[in-house]
Design a protein around this motif. Structure first.
Motif, PDB file in Angstrom:
ATOM      1  N   LEU A 185       1.617   6.088   5.616  1.00  0.00           N
ATOM      2  CA  LEU A 185       0.432   5.815   5.897  1.00  0.00           C
ATOM      3  C   LEU A 185       0.050   4.508   5.214  1.00  0.00           C
ATOM      4  CD1 LEU A 185      -2.443   7.163   7.197  1.00  0.00           C
ATOM      5  CD2 LEU A 185      -2.696   7.987   5.059  1.00  0.00           C
ATOM      6  N   GLY A 186       0.596   4.033   4.178  1.00  0.00           N
ATOM      7  CA  GLY A 186       0.223   3.023   3.495  1.00  0.00           C
ATOM      8  C   GLY A 186       0.413   1.568   4.622  1.00  0.00           C
ATOM      9  N   ALA A 233      -4.472   5.802   1.826  1.00  0.00           N
ATOM     10  CA  ALA A 233      -4.941   4.721   2.101  1.00  0.00           C
ATOM     11  C   ALA A 233      -6.131   4.644   3.279  1.00  0.00           C
ATOM     12  CB  ALA A 233      -3.573   4.013   2.962  1.00  0.00           C
ATOM     13  N   PHE A 234      -6.312   5.698   4.198  1.00  0.00           N
ATOM     14  CA  PHE A 234      -7.187   5.321   5.083  1.00  0.00           C
ATOM     15  C   PHE A 234      -8.661   5.721   4.388  1.00  0.00           C
ATOM     16  CE2 PHE A 234      -5.742  10.052   5.903  1.00  0.00           C
ATOM     17  CZ  PHE A 234      -7.073  10.549   5.572  1.00  0.00           C
ATOM     18  N   PRO A 294      -4.774   3.343  -3.803  1.00  0.00           N
ATOM     19  CA  PRO A 294      -5.603   3.697  -2.667  1.00  0.00           C
ATOM     20  C   PRO A 294      -6.537   4.709  -3.323  1.00  0.00           C
ATOM     21  CG  PRO A 294      -3.529   3.637  -1.960  1.00  0.00           C
ATOM     22  CD  PRO A 294      -3.168   3.721  -3.254  1.00  0.00           C
ATOM     23  N   ARG A 323      -2.165   1.574   7.393  1.00  0.00           N
ATOM     24  CA  ARG A 323      -3.400   0.502   6.474  1.00  0.00           C
ATOM     25  C   ARG A 323      -2.919  -0.846   6.532  1.00  0.00           C
ATOM     26  NH1 ARG A 323      -8.351  -0.948   6.519  1.00  0.00           N
ATOM     27  NH2 ARG A 323      -9.105  -1.558   4.541  1.00  0.00           N
ATOM     28  N   ASP A 368      -9.430   4.132   1.633  1.00  0.00           N
ATOM     29  CA  ASP A 368      -9.657   2.854   0.905  1.00  0.00           C
ATOM     30  C   ASP A 368     -10.071   1.504   1.762  1.00  0.00           C
ATOM     31  OD1 ASP A 368      -9.515   0.426  -0.834  1.00  0.00           O
ATOM     32  OD2 ASP A 368      -7.754   1.355  -1.875  1.00  0.00           O
ATOM     33  N   LEU A 369     -11.246   1.259   1.923  1.00  0.00           N
ATOM     34  CA  LEU A 369     -11.844   0.179   2.915  1.00  0.00           C
ATOM     35  C   LEU A 369     -12.000  -1.055   2.343  1.00  0.00           C
ATOM     36  CD1 LEU A 369     -14.840   2.212   4.313  1.00  0.00           C
ATOM     37  CD2 LEU A 369     -12.310   2.149   5.143  1.00  0.00           C
ATOM     38  N   CYS A 415       2.268   0.787  13.248  1.00  0.00           N
ATOM     39  CA  CYS A 415       0.923   0.422  13.262  1.00  0.00           C
ATOM     40  C   CYS A 415       0.009   1.244  14.245  1.00  0.00           C
ATOM     41  CB  CYS A 415       0.753  -1.001  14.029  1.00  0.00           C
ATOM     42  SG  CYS A 415       1.382  -2.094  12.640  1.00  0.00           S
ATOM     43  N   VAL A 466       0.890  -1.305   0.187  1.00  0.00           N
ATOM     44  CA  VAL A 466       0.119  -0.268   0.129  1.00  0.00           C
ATOM     45  C   VAL A 466       1.062   1.124   0.138  1.00  0.00           C
ATOM     46  CG1 VAL A 466      -2.082   1.246   1.248  1.00  0.00           C
ATOM     47  CG2 VAL A 466      -1.711  -1.322   1.298  1.00  0.00           C
ATOM     48  N   GLN A 498      -3.824  -3.017   9.462  1.00  0.00           N
ATOM     49  CA  GLN A 498      -5.237  -3.383   9.344  1.00  0.00           C
ATOM     50  C   GLN A 498      -5.732  -4.549   8.598  1.00  0.00           C
ATOM     51  OE1 GLN A 498      -6.856   0.529   8.612  1.00  0.00           O
ATOM     52  NE2 GLN A 498      -6.535   1.347  10.602  1.00  0.00           N
ATOM     53  N   SER A 509       7.168   3.218   8.921  1.00  0.00           N
ATOM     54  CA  SER A 509       5.868   3.347   9.138  1.00  0.00           C
ATOM     55  C   SER A 509       5.663   2.420  10.316  1.00  0.00           C
ATOM     56  CB  SER A 509       4.896   2.387   8.183  1.00  0.00           C
ATOM     57  OG  SER A 509       3.569   2.805   8.611  1.00  0.00           O
TER      58      SER A 509
END
Length: 245
Positions: free
Chosen positions: A139-140, A112-113, A107, A143, A115-116, A161, A78, A146, A159
């Motif tokens: 930020l990817g 990315a946030f 995304p 995501r 994109d669900l 979590c 991502v 998750q 990055s």
């Protein structure tokens, strides 16, 4: 008369609220499209010319695969916020050369946030592969954390979590840069407790935040002292070794 005046006030209030919502949504959409960091043409052209991989601009994302078709595992990757997905092709081509099919996502709205979609929305690009890992930059990566429920492993580039994965049965590789001015070494260390105890954290000397992609310098970032070629080789060695273990 009083009732008519009240209706006019209500009508104008509703119009005002509607106008504010339209402006807010329009402003957000415009912001997601302004300042997107595009892929550097030279590194991308070199990757396209690499005879050892194939590059497919598929509906699920940009798919990098070994040219001989011998791939038993996959990585869904991502991109960082407002970074062109093609900016990661040069960095991840070595992973594909070594036998891992890589799907770089696109995304929604470049963030990315927003994109669900679940992991299967991207793994469908290579349905013959049964073993998938997930990863991401900046930020990817947040995501990606998750999306680990159906993944064998997690790979983070600059990055960390926000979700608590400390108790997860998950292999984790977290790569950071000593010169990163955005996801700083201190911030990554502070979030270490959210990863499994077995997670492998490696700081790449001389790497900045933007060293993990090929999209040029980024506001707020540090100055890298590692060359792009050395960065690509280092990332490839670390990721390939991680998947081989």
């Amino acid at each position: 008369m009083q009732r008519s005046r009240g209706r006019r006030v209500l009508r104008w209030t509703m119009w005002g609220v509607g106008a504010v919502l339209v402006l807010a949504v329009g402003g957000t959409l415009a912001w997601t499209q302004i300042g997107v960091m595009t892929a550097e043409e030279g590194p991308l052209a070199d990757a396209r010319a690499n005879p050892n991989i194939t590059i497919d601009d598929a509906p699920e994302g940009i798919v990098l695969a070994p040219a001989d078709g011998d791939s038993a595992a996959g990585l869904v990757f991502v991109p960082g916020a407002k970074v062109d997905p093609w900016a990661y092709v040069a960095v991840l081509q070595g992973t594909a050369e070594a036998g891992t099919t890589v799907v770089i996502t696109r995304p929604w709205l470049n963030l990315a946030f927003f994109d669900l979609r679940g992991l299967d929305a991207f793994t469908s690009a290579a349905p013959e592969i049964n073993e998938w890992s997930v990863g991401g930059h900046s930020l990817g990566g947040v995501r990606a954390c998750q999306l680990t429920e159906e993944a064998e492993a997690l790979v983070l580039f600059a990055s960390y979590c926000s979700a608590d994965l400390a108790g997860a049965d998950l292999d984790v590789l977290s790569l950071s840069g000593s010169e990163d001015g955005l996801s700083t070494p201190a911030e990554i260390a502070d979030s270490r407790h959210l990863l499994p105890a077995t997670a492998e954290l490696i700081e790449i000397e001389g790497a900045s935040h933007a060293s993990f992609g090929e999209y040029g310098p980024q506001n707020g970032d540090g100055t890298p002292t590692i060359s792009a070629a050395e960065m690509h080789a280092t990332v490839t060695e670390l990721v390939v070794s991680f998947f081989a273990d």
